[in-house]
Design a protein around this motif. Structure first.
Motif, PDB file in Angstrom:
ATOM      1  N   UNK A   7      -4.431 100.795  62.561  1.00 18.69           N
ATOM      2  CA  UNK A   7      -3.656 100.845  61.316  1.00 18.69           C
ATOM      3  C   UNK A   7      -4.121  99.770  60.338  1.00 18.69           C
ATOM      4  N   UNK A   8      -5.043  98.906  60.774  1.00 22.49           N
ATOM      5  CA  UNK A   8      -5.539  97.842  59.901  1.00 22.49           C
ATOM      6  C   UNK A   8      -6.372  98.437  58.765  1.00 22.49           C
ATOM      7  N   UNK A   9      -6.179  97.923  57.574  1.00 21.60           N
ATOM      8  CA  UNK A   9      -6.918  98.415  56.407  1.00 21.60           C
ATOM      9  C   UNK A   9      -8.079  97.460  56.131  1.00 21.60           C
ATOM     10  N   UNK A  10      -9.267  97.898  56.503  1.00 17.87           N
ATOM     11  CA  UNK A  10     -10.476  97.103  56.318  1.00 17.87           C
ATOM     12  C   UNK A  10     -11.588  98.016  55.809  1.00 17.87           C
ATOM     13  N   UNK A  11     -12.474  97.455  54.985  1.00 13.66           N
ATOM     14  CA  UNK A  11     -13.657  98.195  54.574  1.00 13.66           C
ATOM     15  C   UNK A  11     -14.636  98.268  55.757  1.00 13.66           C
ATOM     16  N   UNK A  12     -15.511  99.279  55.718  1.00 14.38           N
ATOM     17  CA  UNK A  12     -16.514  99.390  56.779  1.00 14.38           C
ATOM     18  C   UNK A  12     -17.341  98.110  56.889  1.00 14.38           C
ATOM     19  N   UNK A  13     -17.700  97.524  55.738  1.00  9.00           N
ATOM     20  CA  UNK A  13     -18.501  96.301  55.743  1.00  9.00           C
ATOM     21  C   UNK A  13     -17.735  95.132  56.362  1.00  9.00           C
ATOM     22  N   UNK A  14     -16.406  95.108  56.178  1.00  9.93           N
ATOM     23  CA  UNK A  14     -15.597  94.044  56.779  1.00  9.93           C
ATOM     24  C   UNK A  14     -15.573  94.159  58.307  1.00  9.93           C
ATOM     25  N   UNK A  15     -15.435  95.393  58.790  1.00 11.54           N
ATOM     26  CA  UNK A  15     -15.482  95.610  60.233  1.00 11.54           C
ATOM     27  C   UNK A  15     -16.831  95.149  60.787  1.00 11.54           C
ATOM     28  N   UNK A  16     -17.902  95.550  60.116  1.00 13.53           N
ATOM     29  CA  UNK A  16     -19.240  95.257  60.602  1.00 13.53           C
ATOM     30  C   UNK A  16     -19.528  93.759  60.616  1.00 13.53           C
ATOM     31  N   UNK A  17     -19.352  93.108  59.480  1.00 11.58           N
ATOM     32  CA  UNK A  17     -19.671  91.685  59.388  1.00 11.58           C
ATOM     33  C   UNK A  17     -18.708  90.842  60.205  1.00 11.58           C
ATOM     34  N   UNK A  18     -17.431  91.192  60.180  1.00 12.58           N
ATOM     35  CA  UNK A  18     -16.445  90.418  60.926  1.00 12.58           C
ATOM     36  C   UNK A  18     -16.645  90.512  62.429  1.00 12.58           C
ATOM     37  N   UNK A  19     -16.916  91.724  62.915  1.00 16.97           N
ATOM     38  CA  UNK A  19     -17.141  91.880  64.359  1.00 16.97           C
ATOM     39  C   UNK A  19     -18.388  91.133  64.798  1.00 16.97           C
ATOM     40  N   UNK A  20     -19.488  91.271  64.048  1.00 20.97           N
ATOM     41  CA  UNK A  20     -20.730  90.602  64.439  1.00 20.97           C
ATOM     42  C   UNK A  20     -20.597  89.087  64.415  1.00 20.97           C
ATOM     43  N   UNK A  21     -19.750  88.571  63.529  1.00 20.76           N
ATOM     44  CA  UNK A  21     -19.533  87.123  63.474  1.00 20.76           C
ATOM     45  C   UNK A  21     -18.801  86.621  64.724  1.00 20.76           C
ATOM     46  N   UNK A  22     -18.115  87.502  65.417  1.00 23.16           N
ATOM     47  CA  UNK A  22     -17.337  87.112  66.590  1.00 23.16           C
ATOM     48  C   UNK A  22     -17.923  87.618  67.907  1.00 23.16           C
ATOM     49  N   UNK A  23     -19.075  88.263  67.850  1.00 27.07           N
ATOM     50  CA  UNK A  23     -19.711  88.769  69.060  1.00 27.07           C
ATOM     51  C   UNK A  23     -20.745  87.782  69.581  1.00 27.07           C
ATOM     52  N   UNK A  24     -20.981  87.772  70.896  1.00 29.26           N
ATOM     53  CA  UNK A  24     -22.077  86.948  71.431  1.00 29.26           C
ATOM     54  C   UNK A  24     -23.415  87.506  70.952  1.00 29.26           C
ATOM     55  N   UNK A  25     -24.472  86.706  71.039  1.00 28.09           N
ATOM     56  CA  UNK A  25     -25.769  87.094  70.498  1.00 28.09           C
ATOM     57  C   UNK A  25     -26.337  88.346  71.172  1.00 28.09           C
TER      58      UNK A  25
END
Length: 287
Positions: free
Chosen positions: A91-109
């Protein structure tokens, strides 16, 4: 947490067109690349790190709510992916780019998302898939690779790839793959339909590629184990057909190691907006 659909227990042949999302909830798909050497496979584990748990934790931070993901095909410990497809409902309202950049910033390498796209409610990462493609990579040289130890299998004896390619053509079509099925495989049926298969060489790298509607547990690695025997000249090309017809796992050679295996592509009907990527891994020249 927005619950996923209950279709996970259904057959791969069952449709999902009748599934309706709750009001205000969107279905999001993404492509995940990961190095499996640091994880105990894709599936969430209570005792060890998994790719799924890492992806869910990263997406949950972006969503500010619990996220549960479903993948196209669960991979084992040590197995990699260049193009694993997932979906989740939120139900979260996020742009596709927000999902992409935000997830990658919090993922291990060792894990990265490559694209994120909103999908219709009838999209399902697993049940909507029409085919999956795996590649198995073998460095064929006297010594094991130092740089790519975790990403390549190894065979020191020279492999005759034209014979391996001819042999793997015998598996195309729908067959009972019991001879190439792990003893602990939980699939209701041993039958799978191989759409395409090939073997080729790139310098000292031998690449085995198989596309099928779905795969049994350890199916690709067990096929590779047999193909290596053929490539070394220990067995004939026709021996692969004999193994297939025996439908007996005990008659086949050992399972190939997991570190050479990659999930590289998942096919979906054209009606879904699933971006196409080069299968990879990126150091392979496409032929």
């Amino acid at each position: 947490m927005i619950p996923g659909p209950t279709r996970e227990t259904r057959s791969l042949k069952h449709p999902v067109e009748d599934f309706v999302l709750p009001a205000g909830v969107k279905r999001i798909a993404a492509a995940v690349e990961y190095c499996g050497s640091a994880f105990s496979g894709w599936q969430r584990q209570s005792h060890s790190p998994s790719v799924q748990a890492s992806v869910e934790a990263a997406l949950s931070k972006v969503a500010n709510e619990g996220i549960s993901v479903i993948c196209a095909g669960r991979t084992d410990t040590g197995v990699h992916a260049t193009n694993q497809i997932i979906h989740f409902d939120t139900a979260a309202k996020r742009k596709d780019s927000n999902w992409l950049l935000g997830a990658n910033a919090n993922l291990p390498f060792g894990i990265r998302l490559h694209w994120v796209s909103e999908q219709t409610a009838d999209f399902h990462a697993r049940f909507s898939a029409t085919a999956r493609t795996y590649r198995y990579l073998i460095v064929n040289q006297p010594q094991r690779s130092a740089l790519f130890y975790h990403g390549l299998s190894w065979e020191k004896r020279s492999l005759e790839t034209p014979g391996m390619h001819r042999a793997i053509q015998l598996l195309i079509g729908e067959h009972d793959f019991s001879s190439f099925r792990a003893s602990g495989c939980q699939s209701n049926s041993p039958n799978r339909n191989v759409h395409r298969a090939r073997v080729w060489r790139q310098a000292n790298l031998v690449i085995i590629e198989i596309t099928a509607n779905a795969f049994l547990h350890h199916m690709v690695r067990n096929i590779v184990g047999a193909l290596v025997c053929i490539g070394r000249g220990d067995r004939s090309i026709e021996w692969l057909r004999e193994l297939l017809l025996l439908r007996d796992r005990t008659k086949a050679p050992p399972t190939a190691p997991p570190n050479g295996l990659y999930l590289v592509k998942v096919n979906y009907p054209d009606g879904f907006r699933v971006p196409q990527m080069v299968p990879g891994p990126q150091f392979i020249a496409e032929v």
